[in-house]
Design an enzyme around this catalytic site. Structure first.
Site, mmCIF file in Angstrom:
data_model
loop_
_atom_site.group_PDB
_atom_site.id
_atom_site.type_symbol
_atom_site.label_atom_id
_atom_site.label_comp_id
_atom_site.label_asym_id
_atom_site.label_seq_id
_atom_site.Cartn_x
_atom_site.Cartn_y
_atom_site.Cartn_z
ATOM 1 N N ASP A 298 -9.521 -5.469 -4.488
ATOM 2 C CA ASP A 298 -8.958 -4.494 -3.546
ATOM 3 C C ASP A 298 -9.886 -3.284 -3.478
ATOM 4 O O ASP A 298 -10.173 -2.654 -4.495
ATOM 5 C CB ASP A 298 -7.554 -4.083 -4.009
ATOM 6 C CG ASP A 298 -6.808 -3.297 -2.955
ATOM 7 O OD1 ASP A 298 -7.379 -2.316 -2.424
ATOM 8 O OD2 ASP A 298 -5.667 -3.670 -2.643
ATOM 9 N N HIS B 59 -7.529 -5.845 0.066
ATOM 10 C CA HIS B 59 -6.327 -5.079 0.419
ATOM 11 C C HIS B 59 -5.682 -5.556 1.718
ATOM 12 O O HIS B 59 -4.627 -5.060 2.111
ATOM 13 C CB HIS B 59 -6.735 -3.604 0.564
ATOM 14 C CG HIS B 59 -5.586 -2.633 0.531
ATOM 15 N ND1 HIS B 59 -4.828 -2.417 -0.597
ATOM 16 C CD2 HIS B 59 -5.060 -1.815 1.485
ATOM 17 C CE1 HIS B 59 -3.892 -1.507 -0.334
ATOM 18 N NE2 HIS B 59 -4.000 -1.133 0.925
ATOM 19 N N SER C 253 0.827 -1.195 0.000
ATOM 20 C CA SER C 253 0.000 0.000 0.000
ATOM 21 C C SER C 253 0.877 1.267 0.000
ATOM 22 O O SER C 253 1.716 1.414 -0.888
ATOM 23 C CB SER C 253 -0.957 -0.047 1.193
ATOM 24 O OG SER C 253 -2.017 0.846 1.010
#
Lengths: 282, 282
Positions: free
Chosen positions: A226, A259, A149
Protein backbone atom coordinates in the site's frame (compact mmCIF):
# COMPACT_ATOMS: atom_id res chain seq x y z
CA UNK A 1 -38.35 12.60 4.34
CA UNK A 2 -38.46 12.31 0.59
CA UNK A 3 -36.13 10.17 -1.44
CA UNK A 4 -35.68 10.69 -5.15
CA UNK A 5 -34.62 7.64 -7.13
CA UNK A 6 -31.70 8.62 -9.37
CA UNK A 7 -31.05 5.22 -10.92
CA UNK A 8 -31.98 1.58 -10.51
CA UNK A 9 -30.11 -1.18 -12.34
CA UNK A 10 -30.52 -4.90 -12.06
CA UNK A 11 -27.34 -6.63 -10.96
CA UNK A 12 -26.91 -10.21 -9.74
CA UNK A 13 -30.69 -10.57 -9.48
CA UNK A 14 -31.00 -7.63 -7.10
CA UNK A 15 -31.01 -3.91 -7.76
CA UNK A 16 -28.23 -1.36 -7.47
CA UNK A 17 -29.94 1.94 -6.80
CA UNK A 18 -28.86 5.51 -6.19
CA UNK A 19 -31.06 7.92 -4.24
CA UNK A 20 -30.94 11.65 -3.65
CA UNK A 21 -32.50 13.45 -0.70
CA UNK A 22 -32.42 16.75 1.17
CA UNK A 23 -30.45 16.08 4.32
CA UNK A 24 -31.63 17.81 7.47
CA UNK A 25 -28.21 17.22 8.97
CA UNK A 26 -25.91 18.48 6.21
CA UNK A 27 -28.42 21.05 4.94
CA UNK A 28 -27.85 20.07 1.34
CA UNK A 29 -28.77 17.46 -1.22
CA UNK A 30 -27.04 14.14 -0.53
CA UNK A 31 -26.79 10.99 -2.61
CA UNK A 32 -26.32 7.44 -1.43
CA UNK A 33 -26.18 4.09 -3.19
CA UNK A 34 -28.00 1.00 -1.99
CA UNK A 35 -27.85 -2.57 -3.24
CA UNK A 36 -30.90 -4.64 -2.40
CA UNK A 37 -30.90 -8.39 -3.08
CA UNK A 38 -33.91 -9.92 -4.75
CA UNK A 39 -36.52 -10.79 -2.16
CA UNK A 40 -37.27 -14.49 -2.28
CA UNK A 41 -40.59 -13.96 -0.50
CA UNK A 42 -42.79 -10.94 0.11
CA UNK A 43 -41.72 -9.11 3.23
CA UNK A 44 -38.23 -10.61 3.38
CA UNK A 45 -35.84 -8.38 5.29
CA UNK A 46 -32.07 -8.15 5.11
CA UNK A 47 -29.23 -7.19 7.39
CA UNK A 48 -27.35 -4.17 6.05
CA UNK A 49 -23.78 -2.98 5.82
CA UNK A 50 -22.79 0.67 5.51
CA UNK A 51 -19.68 1.11 3.35
CA UNK A 52 -17.69 4.29 3.97
CA UNK A 53 -15.38 5.25 1.10
CA UNK A 54 -12.08 7.05 1.05
CA UNK A 55 -11.08 10.53 -0.03
CA UNK A 56 -11.77 11.55 -3.62
CA UNK A 57 -14.68 9.11 -3.82
CA UNK A 58 -18.41 9.59 -3.87
CA UNK A 59 -21.32 7.17 -3.53
CA UNK A 60 -20.43 5.52 -6.83
CA UNK A 61 -16.82 4.28 -6.74
CA UNK A 62 -17.53 1.31 -4.53
CA UNK A 63 -20.53 0.13 -6.52
CA UNK A 64 -18.71 0.27 -9.86
CA UNK A 65 -15.26 -0.91 -8.89
CA UNK A 66 -15.53 -3.82 -6.50
CA UNK A 67 -18.03 -6.33 -7.85
CA UNK A 68 -19.40 -6.62 -4.29
CA UNK A 69 -22.94 -7.16 -5.61
CA UNK A 70 -22.14 -10.79 -6.38
CA UNK A 71 -21.40 -11.49 -2.72
CA UNK A 72 -24.15 -9.25 -1.31
CA UNK A 73 -26.62 -11.11 -3.50
CA UNK A 74 -25.41 -14.49 -2.28
CA UNK A 75 -25.17 -13.53 1.38
CA UNK A 76 -28.59 -11.81 1.24
CA UNK A 77 -27.35 -8.50 2.59
CA UNK A 78 -28.08 -4.84 1.79
CA UNK A 79 -25.16 -2.50 1.12
CA UNK A 80 -25.43 1.25 1.62
CA UNK A 81 -22.79 3.59 0.17
CA UNK A 82 -22.98 7.16 1.47
CA UNK A 83 -21.11 10.03 -0.13
CA UNK A 84 -17.86 11.17 1.50
CA UNK A 85 -18.81 14.81 2.07
CA UNK A 86 -21.53 17.34 1.37
CA UNK A 87 -21.64 18.41 -2.28
CA UNK A 88 -22.45 21.61 -4.08
CA UNK A 89 -22.21 23.82 -1.04
CA UNK A 90 -19.24 25.58 -2.63
CA UNK A 91 -17.37 26.79 0.41
CA UNK A 92 -14.15 28.75 -0.11
CA UNK A 93 -11.18 26.39 -0.28
CA UNK A 94 -13.28 23.24 -0.36
CA UNK A 95 -11.41 21.95 -3.42
CA UNK A 96 -7.89 23.01 -2.45
CA UNK A 97 -6.83 19.77 -0.73
CA UNK A 98 -7.42 16.11 -1.45
CA UNK A 99 -7.67 15.32 2.26
CA UNK A 100 -10.00 18.16 3.24
CA UNK A 101 -13.29 19.62 2.04
CA UNK A 102 -15.15 18.11 -0.86
CA UNK A 103 -14.83 14.32 -0.94
CA UNK A 104 -12.98 14.40 2.36
CA UNK A 105 -15.52 14.99 5.12
CA UNK A 106 -13.76 12.51 7.44
CA UNK A 107 -17.15 11.43 8.82
CA UNK A 108 -16.97 14.07 11.55
CA UNK A 109 -19.20 16.94 12.71
CA UNK A 110 -17.36 20.17 12.11
CA UNK A 111 -17.63 22.88 14.76
CA UNK A 112 -15.89 25.67 12.85
CA UNK A 113 -16.94 28.24 10.29
CA UNK A 114 -17.54 27.93 7.41
CA UNK A 115 -17.81 24.12 7.65
CA UNK A 116 -20.05 23.58 10.66
CA UNK A 117 -23.35 24.13 8.87
CA UNK A 118 -22.88 21.39 6.25
CA UNK A 119 -19.91 19.22 7.18
CA UNK A 120 -21.71 17.01 9.66
CA UNK A 121 -21.04 13.59 8.19
CA UNK A 122 -20.80 11.92 11.61
CA UNK A 123 -24.41 12.74 12.45
CA UNK A 124 -25.43 11.93 8.91
CA UNK A 125 -23.89 8.44 9.05
CA UNK A 126 -24.86 7.57 12.62
CA UNK A 127 -28.31 9.15 12.81
CA UNK A 128 -30.06 10.44 9.72
CA UNK A 129 -29.06 7.80 7.19
CA UNK A 130 -29.67 4.72 9.40
CA UNK A 131 -33.11 6.13 10.20
CA UNK A 132 -33.89 6.53 6.50
CA UNK A 133 -32.71 3.01 5.77
CA UNK A 134 -34.85 1.58 8.56
CA UNK A 135 -37.95 3.45 7.46
CA UNK A 136 -37.78 2.96 3.71
CA UNK A 137 -35.97 -0.28 2.93
CA UNK A 138 -36.53 -3.95 3.84
CA UNK A 139 -33.98 -4.21 6.64
CA UNK A 140 -33.94 -6.21 9.83
CA UNK A 141 -32.45 -3.16 11.52
CA UNK A 142 -29.22 -5.05 12.18
CA UNK A 143 -26.35 -3.05 10.72
CA UNK A 144 -22.65 -3.57 10.18
CA UNK A 145 -20.14 -1.03 8.94
CA UNK A 146 -17.13 -1.35 6.67
CA UNK A 147 -14.77 1.25 5.27
CA UNK A 148 -11.76 1.84 3.07
CA UNK A 149 -8.95 4.29 3.82
CA UNK A 150 -10.53 7.48 5.29
CA UNK A 151 -13.69 5.40 5.47
CA UNK A 152 -11.82 2.85 7.57
CA UNK A 153 -11.18 5.51 10.19
CA UNK A 154 -14.81 6.55 9.87
CA UNK A 155 -16.12 3.00 10.23
CA UNK A 156 -14.05 2.33 13.37
CA UNK A 157 -15.08 5.65 14.93
CA UNK A 158 -18.77 5.27 14.05
CA UNK A 159 -18.96 1.68 15.25
CA UNK A 160 -17.03 2.04 18.50
CA UNK A 161 -18.96 5.16 19.45
CA UNK A 162 -22.25 3.46 18.48
CA UNK A 163 -21.57 -0.22 19.16
CA UNK A 164 -25.21 -1.27 19.18
CA UNK A 165 -26.03 0.62 15.99
CA UNK A 166 -23.15 -0.80 13.93
CA UNK A 167 -22.76 -4.22 15.48
CA UNK A 168 -20.11 -5.59 13.14
CA UNK A 169 -17.01 -3.79 11.96
CA UNK A 170 -14.47 -4.43 9.23
CA UNK A 171 -12.05 -2.18 7.38
CA UNK A 172 -9.80 -2.29 4.33
CA UNK A 173 -6.56 -0.33 4.26
CA UNK A 174 -7.90 1.89 7.05
CA UNK A 175 -6.55 5.24 8.06
CA UNK A 176 -5.91 4.32 11.69
CA UNK A 177 -4.48 7.40 13.33
CA UNK A 178 -5.03 10.48 11.16
CA UNK A 179 -4.56 12.77 14.15
CA UNK A 180 -0.86 11.86 14.06
CA UNK A 181 -0.34 13.63 10.72
CA UNK A 182 -3.51 15.58 9.97
CA UNK A 183 -3.76 18.05 12.85
CA UNK A 184 -3.12 21.16 10.82
CA UNK A 185 -4.79 20.10 7.58
CA UNK A 186 -7.86 18.23 8.85
CA UNK A 187 -8.60 18.48 12.55
CA UNK A 188 -7.80 22.14 13.16
CA UNK A 189 -9.82 23.55 10.26
CA UNK A 190 -12.82 21.27 10.91
CA UNK A 191 -12.78 21.32 14.74
CA UNK A 192 -10.76 24.36 15.80
CA UNK A 193 -7.88 24.48 18.23
CA UNK A 194 -9.76 25.61 21.36
CA UNK A 195 -10.69 22.08 22.38
CA UNK A 196 -8.12 19.67 21.05
CA UNK A 197 -9.55 16.90 23.23
CA UNK A 198 -12.55 16.87 20.90
CA UNK A 199 -10.29 15.79 18.06
CA UNK A 200 -9.76 12.41 19.68
CA UNK A 201 -13.36 11.37 19.17
CA UNK A 202 -12.79 11.22 15.41
CA UNK A 203 -9.51 9.31 15.38
CA UNK A 204 -9.69 5.50 15.23
CA UNK A 205 -6.68 4.75 17.44
CA UNK A 206 -7.81 7.32 20.03
CA UNK A 207 -11.39 6.02 20.11
CA UNK A 208 -10.03 2.50 20.56
CA UNK A 209 -8.20 3.65 23.71
CA UNK A 210 -11.36 4.77 25.47
CA UNK A 211 -13.83 2.16 24.18
CA UNK A 212 -15.89 0.66 27.01
CA UNK A 213 -18.71 -1.06 25.10
CA UNK A 214 -19.47 -4.73 24.54
CA UNK A 215 -16.73 -6.97 23.22
CA UNK A 216 -16.06 -6.15 19.61
CA UNK A 217 -13.78 -7.46 16.89
CA UNK A 218 -12.18 -5.34 14.18
CA UNK A 219 -11.58 -7.32 10.99
CA UNK A 220 -8.85 -5.67 8.89
CA UNK A 221 -7.24 -6.26 5.50
CA UNK A 222 -4.29 -4.18 4.37
CA UNK A 223 -1.94 -4.48 1.38
CA UNK A 224 1.77 -4.88 2.08
CA UNK A 225 2.54 -2.66 -0.92
CA UNK A 226 0.00 0.00 0.00
CA UNK A 227 1.52 3.27 -1.15
CA UNK A 228 -0.03 5.09 1.84
CA UNK A 229 1.04 2.61 4.51
CA UNK A 230 3.05 5.23 6.41
CA UNK A 231 -0.08 7.35 6.76
CA UNK A 232 -2.47 4.47 7.46
CA UNK A 233 -0.53 3.15 10.46
CA UNK A 234 -2.26 -0.20 10.99
CA UNK A 235 0.42 -1.12 13.57
CA UNK A 236 -0.81 1.76 15.70
CA UNK A 237 -4.30 0.29 15.62
CA UNK A 238 -3.03 -3.16 16.60
CA UNK A 239 -1.07 -1.60 19.45
CA UNK A 240 -3.97 0.36 20.91
CA UNK A 241 -6.47 -2.49 20.47
CA UNK A 242 -4.03 -4.69 22.40
CA UNK A 243 -4.41 -2.37 25.40
CA UNK A 244 -8.22 -2.64 25.50
CA UNK A 245 -9.62 -5.95 26.70
CA UNK A 246 -13.03 -5.17 25.23
CA UNK A 247 -11.60 -5.23 21.73
CA UNK A 248 -9.82 -7.68 19.49
CA UNK A 249 -8.34 -7.25 16.03
CA UNK A 250 -7.61 -9.55 13.12
CA UNK A 251 -5.16 -7.84 10.77
CA UNK A 252 -4.42 -9.61 7.49
CA UNK A 253 -1.45 -8.09 5.69
CA UNK A 254 -1.90 -9.02 2.03
CA UNK A 255 1.38 -9.54 0.21
CA UNK A 256 1.85 -7.36 -2.85
CA UNK A 257 -1.49 -5.54 -2.80
CA UNK A 258 -1.72 -1.76 -3.03
CA UNK A 259 -4.34 0.79 -1.88
CA UNK A 260 -6.58 0.59 -4.94
CA UNK A 261 -10.04 -0.76 -5.58
CA UNK A 262 -8.35 -3.80 -7.15
CA UNK A 263 -7.29 -4.62 -3.60
CA UNK A 264 -10.79 -3.92 -2.26
CA UNK A 265 -12.34 -6.03 -5.04
CA UNK A 266 -10.09 -8.95 -4.14
CA UNK A 267 -10.98 -9.06 -0.45
CA UNK A 268 -14.50 -7.63 -0.17
CA UNK A 269 -15.96 -11.13 -0.36
CA UNK A 270 -14.22 -12.05 2.89
CA UNK A 271 -15.64 -8.95 4.54
CA UNK A 272 -19.18 -9.59 3.40
CA UNK A 273 -19.00 -13.18 4.61
CA UNK A 274 -17.58 -11.96 7.91
CA UNK A 275 -20.39 -9.44 8.46
CA UNK A 276 -23.05 -11.84 7.29
CA UNK A 277 -21.95 -14.56 9.69
CA UNK A 278 -21.36 -12.20 12.59
CA UNK A 279 -24.65 -10.31 12.17
CA UNK A 280 -26.48 -13.61 11.82
CA UNK A 281 -25.16 -14.64 15.19
CA UNK A 282 -26.00 -11.42 17.04
CA UNK B 1 8.14 -3.66 -30.62
CA UNK B 2 8.43 -1.84 -27.32
CA UNK B 3 5.83 -1.96 -24.62
CA UNK B 4 5.74 0.60 -21.85
CA UNK B 5 4.17 -0.55 -18.59
CA UNK B 6 1.69 2.12 -17.47
CA UNK B 7 0.42 0.37 -14.34
CA UNK B 8 0.50 -3.00 -12.63
CA UNK B 9 -1.80 -3.80 -9.74
CA UNK B 10 -2.23 -7.04 -7.88
CA UNK B 11 -5.78 -8.35 -8.06
CA UNK B 12 -7.07 -11.80 -7.13
CA UNK B 13 -3.48 -13.07 -6.90
CA UNK B 14 -2.70 -12.07 -10.48
CA UNK B 15 -1.84 -8.71 -11.95
CA UNK B 16 -4.00 -6.21 -13.79
CA UNK B 17 -1.66 -4.29 -16.04
CA UNK B 18 -1.97 -1.51 -18.60
CA UNK B 19 0.57 -1.13 -21.38
CA UNK B 20 1.24 1.58 -23.95
CA UNK B 21 2.96 1.08 -27.29
CA UNK B 22 3.48 2.72 -30.67
CA UNK B 23 1.23 0.86 -33.06
CA UNK B 24 2.56 0.28 -36.54
CA UNK B 25 -1.00 -0.28 -37.70
CA UNK B 26 -2.79 2.74 -36.26
CA UNK B 27 0.29 4.97 -36.44
CA UNK B 28 -0.24 6.28 -32.96
CA UNK B 29 0.26 5.39 -29.32
CA UNK B 30 -2.21 2.72 -28.19
CA UNK B 31 -3.01 1.38 -24.74
CA UNK B 32 -4.32 -2.02 -23.79
CA UNK B 33 -5.07 -3.72 -20.49
CA UNK B 34 -4.07 -7.27 -19.67
CA UNK B 35 -4.90 -9.44 -16.68
CA UNK B 36 -2.44 -12.23 -16.03
CA UNK B 37 -3.22 -14.87 -13.41
CA UNK B 38 -0.50 -15.87 -10.98
CA UNK B 39 1.67 -18.55 -12.49
CA UNK B 40 1.61 -21.64 -10.30
CA UNK B 41 4.84 -22.91 -11.84
CA UNK B 42 7.60 -21.30 -13.87
CA UNK B 43 6.76 -21.29 -17.54
CA UNK B 44 3.01 -21.83 -17.07
CA UNK B 45 1.06 -20.55 -20.05
CA UNK B 46 -2.56 -19.45 -20.29
CA UNK B 47 -5.27 -19.32 -22.89
CA UNK B 48 -6.34 -15.72 -23.56
CA UNK B 49 -9.55 -13.85 -24.26
CA UNK B 50 -9.70 -10.53 -26.08
CA UNK B 51 -12.49 -8.32 -24.73
CA UNK B 52 -13.77 -5.66 -27.14
CA UNK B 53 -15.61 -2.81 -25.43
CA UNK B 54 -18.43 -0.61 -26.63
CA UNK B 55 -18.57 3.02 -27.70
CA UNK B 56 -17.43 5.67 -25.22
CA UNK B 57 -15.13 3.16 -23.52
CA UNK B 58 -11.38 2.78 -23.48
CA UNK B 59 -9.10 -0.01 -22.26
CA UNK B 60 -10.12 0.67 -18.65
CA UNK B 61 -13.91 0.42 -18.30
CA UNK B 62 -14.02 -3.35 -18.44
CA UNK B 63 -11.22 -3.85 -15.93
CA UNK B 64 -12.75 -1.51 -13.34
CA UNK B 65 -16.43 -2.24 -13.76
CA UNK B 66 -16.97 -5.97 -14.12
CA UNK B 67 -14.98 -7.77 -11.43
CA UNK B 68 -13.95 -10.27 -14.15
CA UNK B 69 -10.54 -10.76 -12.52
CA UNK B 70 -12.07 -13.09 -9.93
CA UNK B 71 -13.17 -15.51 -12.63
CA UNK B 72 -10.09 -15.07 -14.85
CA UNK B 73 -7.95 -15.91 -11.85
CA UNK B 74 -9.96 -19.04 -11.07
CA UNK B 75 -10.20 -20.24 -14.67
CA UNK B 76 -6.49 -19.50 -15.27
CA UNK B 77 -7.06 -17.31 -18.29
CA UNK B 78 -5.50 -14.08 -19.60
CA UNK B 79 -7.78 -11.18 -20.52
CA UNK B 80 -6.75 -8.50 -22.99
CA UNK B 81 -8.70 -5.24 -23.24
CA UNK B 82 -7.82 -3.13 -26.27
CA UNK B 83 -8.90 0.47 -26.65
CA UNK B 84 -11.92 1.20 -28.86
CA UNK B 85 -10.24 3.61 -31.28
CA UNK B 86 -7.00 5.45 -31.90
CA UNK B 87 -6.42 8.30 -29.45
CA UNK B 88 -4.81 11.69 -29.65
CA UNK B 89 -4.75 11.85 -33.42
CA UNK B 90 -7.17 14.80 -33.31
CA UNK B 91 -8.92 14.47 -36.62
CA UNK B 92 -11.60 17.04 -37.49
CA UNK B 93 -14.99 15.88 -36.24
CA UNK B 94 -13.63 12.94 -34.29
CA UNK B 95 -15.54 14.02 -31.17
CA UNK B 96 -18.79 15.08 -32.80
CA UNK B 97 -20.64 11.76 -32.51
CA UNK B 98 -20.83 9.10 -29.86
CA UNK B 99 -20.99 6.35 -32.49
CA UNK B 100 -18.16 7.58 -34.71
CA UNK B 101 -14.57 8.72 -34.30
CA UNK B 102 -12.89 8.70 -30.92
CA UNK B 103 -14.02 5.74 -28.78
CA UNK B 104 -16.01 4.38 -31.70
CA UNK B 105 -13.61 2.80 -34.15
CA UNK B 106 -16.01 -0.10 -34.81
CA UNK B 107 -13.04 -2.48 -35.15
CA UNK B 108 -12.80 -1.82 -38.90
CA UNK B 109 -10.09 -0.62 -41.27
CA UNK B 110 -11.13 2.72 -42.68
CA UNK B 111 -10.44 3.36 -46.36
CA UNK B 112 -11.41 7.05 -46.43
CA UNK B 113 -9.66 10.29 -45.63
CA UNK B 114 -8.94 11.51 -43.06
CA UNK B 115 -9.54 8.27 -41.13
CA UNK B 116 -7.68 5.66 -43.19
CA UNK B 117 -4.23 6.38 -41.78
CA UNK B 118 -5.12 5.72 -38.12
CA UNK B 119 -8.55 4.11 -37.88
CA UNK B 120 -7.43 0.58 -38.61
CA UNK B 121 -8.73 -1.23 -35.55
CA UNK B 122 -9.55 -4.41 -37.49
CA UNK B 123 -5.93 -5.00 -38.40
CA UNK B 124 -4.86 -3.91 -34.94
CA UNK B 125 -7.15 -6.47 -33.23
CA UNK B 126 -6.62 -9.34 -35.64
CA UNK B 127 -2.93 -8.94 -36.45
CA UNK B 128 -0.74 -6.57 -34.47
CA UNK B 129 -2.13 -7.09 -30.97
CA UNK B 130 -2.35 -10.93 -31.09
CA UNK B 131 1.26 -10.98 -32.29
CA UNK B 132 2.35 -8.78 -29.39
CA UNK B 133 0.46 -10.96 -26.91
CA UNK B 134 2.07 -14.12 -28.30
CA UNK B 135 5.56 -12.67 -28.21
CA UNK B 136 5.53 -10.97 -24.83
CA UNK B 137 3.11 -12.76 -22.53
CA UNK B 138 2.81 -16.33 -21.22
CA UNK B 139 0.06 -17.53 -23.57
CA UNK B 140 -0.61 -20.89 -25.13
CA UNK B 141 -1.51 -19.02 -28.33
CA UNK B 142 -5.11 -20.22 -28.04
CA UNK B 143 -7.37 -17.19 -28.12
CA UNK B 144 -11.05 -16.49 -27.65
CA UNK B 145 -12.86 -13.22 -28.18
CA UNK B 146 -15.71 -11.55 -26.31
CA UNK B 147 -17.35 -8.18 -26.76
CA UNK B 148 -20.03 -5.83 -25.44
CA UNK B 149 -22.28 -3.68 -27.62
CA UNK B 150 -20.14 -2.25 -30.47
CA UNK B 151 -17.51 -4.71 -29.27
CA UNK B 152 -20.03 -7.53 -29.75
CA UNK B 153 -20.24 -6.68 -33.44
CA UNK B 154 -16.45 -6.47 -33.49
CA UNK B 155 -15.99 -9.82 -31.76
CA UNK B 156 -18.33 -11.63 -34.14
CA UNK B 157 -16.71 -10.03 -37.18
CA UNK B 158 -13.16 -10.66 -36.00
CA UNK B 159 -13.82 -14.26 -34.99
CA UNK B 160 -15.83 -15.34 -38.05
CA UNK B 161 -13.32 -13.77 -40.41
CA UNK B 162 -10.44 -15.33 -38.44
CA UNK B 163 -11.95 -18.52 -37.04
CA UNK B 164 -8.63 -20.16 -36.23
CA UNK B 165 -7.22 -17.06 -34.55
CA UNK B 166 -10.21 -16.45 -32.26
CA UNK B 167 -11.44 -19.96 -31.70
CA UNK B 168 -14.16 -19.21 -29.16
CA UNK B 169 -16.71 -16.43 -29.38
CA UNK B 170 -19.15 -14.88 -26.94
CA UNK B 171 -20.89 -11.52 -26.80
CA UNK B 172 -22.91 -9.45 -24.36
CA UNK B 173 -25.64 -7.11 -25.62
CA UNK B 174 -24.03 -7.17 -29.06
CA UNK B 175 -24.68 -4.71 -31.83
CA UNK B 176 -25.72 -7.32 -34.39
CA UNK B 177 -26.55 -5.44 -37.55
CA UNK B 178 -25.21 -1.87 -37.40
CA UNK B 179 -25.35 -1.59 -41.18
CA UNK B 180 -29.14 -1.46 -40.87
CA UNK B 181 -29.06 1.91 -39.10
CA UNK B 182 -25.48 3.20 -39.33
CA UNK B 183 -24.88 3.54 -43.07
CA UNK B 184 -24.71 7.33 -43.15
CA UNK B 185 -23.11 7.88 -39.75
CA UNK B 186 -20.59 5.01 -39.56
CA UNK B 187 -20.07 3.00 -42.73
CA UNK B 188 -20.07 5.78 -45.32
CA UNK B 189 -17.61 8.09 -43.53
CA UNK B 190 -15.25 5.23 -42.61
CA UNK B 191 -15.51 3.19 -45.82
CA UNK B 192 -16.88 5.48 -48.54
CA UNK B 193 -19.83 4.87 -50.81
CA UNK B 194 -17.95 3.65 -53.90
CA UNK B 195 -17.87 0.04 -52.76
CA UNK B 196 -20.81 -0.63 -50.50
CA UNK B 197 -20.17 -4.37 -50.69
CA UNK B 198 -17.10 -3.75 -48.52
CA UNK B 199 -19.35 -2.56 -45.70
CA UNK B 200 -20.72 -6.07 -45.22
CA UNK B 201 -17.41 -7.41 -44.00
CA UNK B 202 -17.75 -5.32 -40.81
CA UNK B 203 -21.36 -6.13 -39.96
CA UNK B 204 -22.02 -9.16 -37.73
CA UNK B 205 -25.25 -10.33 -39.38
CA UNK B 206 -23.76 -9.92 -42.86
CA UNK B 207 -20.57 -11.80 -41.96
CA UNK B 208 -22.69 -14.58 -40.50
CA UNK B 209 -24.41 -15.00 -43.88
CA UNK B 210 -21.19 -15.75 -45.74
CA UNK B 211 -19.28 -17.68 -43.06
CA UNK B 212 -17.81 -20.89 -44.45
CA UNK B 213 -15.30 -21.83 -41.73
CA UNK B 214 -15.32 -24.64 -39.19
CA UNK B 215 -18.39 -25.15 -37.04
CA UNK B 216 -18.64 -22.35 -34.52
CA UNK B 217 -20.97 -21.41 -31.70
CA UNK B 218 -21.90 -17.85 -30.71
CA UNK B 219 -22.71 -17.55 -27.02
CA UNK B 220 -24.88 -14.48 -26.35
CA UNK B 221 -26.37 -12.74 -23.32
CA UNK B 222 -28.70 -9.80 -23.73
CA UNK B 223 -30.86 -7.87 -21.25
CA UNK B 224 -34.59 -7.77 -21.86
CA UNK B 225 -34.67 -4.16 -20.63
CA UNK B 226 -31.67 -3.08 -22.70
CA UNK B 227 -32.35 0.52 -23.65
CA UNK B 228 -30.63 0.00 -27.03
CA UNK B 229 -32.39 -3.24 -27.97
CA UNK B 230 -33.91 -1.74 -31.12
CA UNK B 231 -30.42 -0.90 -32.36
CA UNK B 232 -28.78 -4.12 -31.18
CA UNK B 233 -31.15 -6.42 -33.11
CA UNK B 234 -30.23 -9.79 -31.57
CA UNK B 235 -33.20 -11.37 -33.40
CA UNK B 236 -31.52 -10.48 -36.69
CA UNK B 237 -28.43 -12.40 -35.56
CA UNK B 238 -30.49 -15.43 -34.57
CA UNK B 239 -32.25 -15.32 -37.93
CA UNK B 240 -29.08 -15.19 -40.01
CA UNK B 241 -27.25 -17.78 -37.92
CA UNK B 242 -30.24 -20.07 -38.49
CA UNK B 243 -29.54 -19.94 -42.22
CA UNK B 244 -25.90 -21.06 -41.90
CA UNK B 245 -25.34 -24.68 -40.98
CA UNK B 246 -21.74 -23.99 -39.96
CA UNK B 247 -22.92 -21.79 -37.10
CA UNK B 248 -25.05 -22.15 -34.00
CA UNK B 249 -26.18 -19.57 -31.47
CA UNK B 250 -27.21 -19.65 -27.82
CA UNK B 251 -29.07 -16.44 -26.99
CA UNK B 252 -29.96 -15.92 -23.33
CA UNK B 253 -32.41 -13.05 -22.87
CA UNK B 254 -31.93 -11.88 -19.29
CA UNK B 255 -35.11 -10.58 -17.72
CA UNK B 256 -34.89 -7.03 -16.38
CA UNK B 257 -31.25 -6.31 -17.19
CA UNK B 258 -30.18 -3.18 -19.07
CA UNK B 259 -27.16 -2.35 -21.25
CA UNK B 260 -24.81 -1.31 -18.45
CA UNK B 261 -21.71 -2.80 -16.93
CA UNK B 262 -23.91 -4.02 -14.06
CA UNK B 263 -25.35 -6.41 -16.64
CA UNK B 264 -21.87 -7.35 -17.90
CA UNK B 265 -20.64 -7.85 -14.32
CA UNK B 266 -23.54 -10.20 -13.61
CA UNK B 267 -22.93 -12.52 -16.56
CA UNK B 268 -19.21 -12.28 -17.35
CA UNK B 269 -18.53 -15.32 -15.14
CA UNK B 270 -20.65 -17.48 -17.48
CA UNK B 271 -18.71 -16.20 -20.48
CA UNK B 272 -15.33 -16.86 -18.93
CA UNK B 273 -16.36 -20.38 -17.97
CA UNK B 274 -17.67 -20.91 -21.49
CA UNK B 275 -14.43 -19.80 -23.14
CA UNK B 276 -12.30 -21.66 -20.66
CA UNK B 277 -14.11 -24.95 -21.24
CA UNK B 278 -14.35 -24.50 -25.01
CA UNK B 279 -10.71 -23.47 -25.46
CA UNK B 280 -9.62 -26.31 -23.22
CA UNK B 281 -11.36 -28.71 -25.55
CA UNK B 282 -9.96 -27.32 -28.79
Amino acid sequence: MELELVSSEKCFNGFQKIYKHCSKVTKCSMKFSIYIPQQTYSGEKFNAIFFLSGVMCNEQNFIFKTGFQRYASRERIIFIGPDTSPRNVDLPGDRDSWVFGRSAGWYLDSTCEPWRKNYRMYSYITQELPEIIRQVFPTTGKFGICGHSMGGNGAIVCSLRNPLLFQTLSVLAPSCNPISWGQEIIFKPYLGSENKESWNQYDAAEVVKTYKGPHKKIFVDCGSDDEYLQLLLPDKLVETVGLNENLEIQLNMREGYNHSYFFVATFIEDHIKYHSAALGNQ
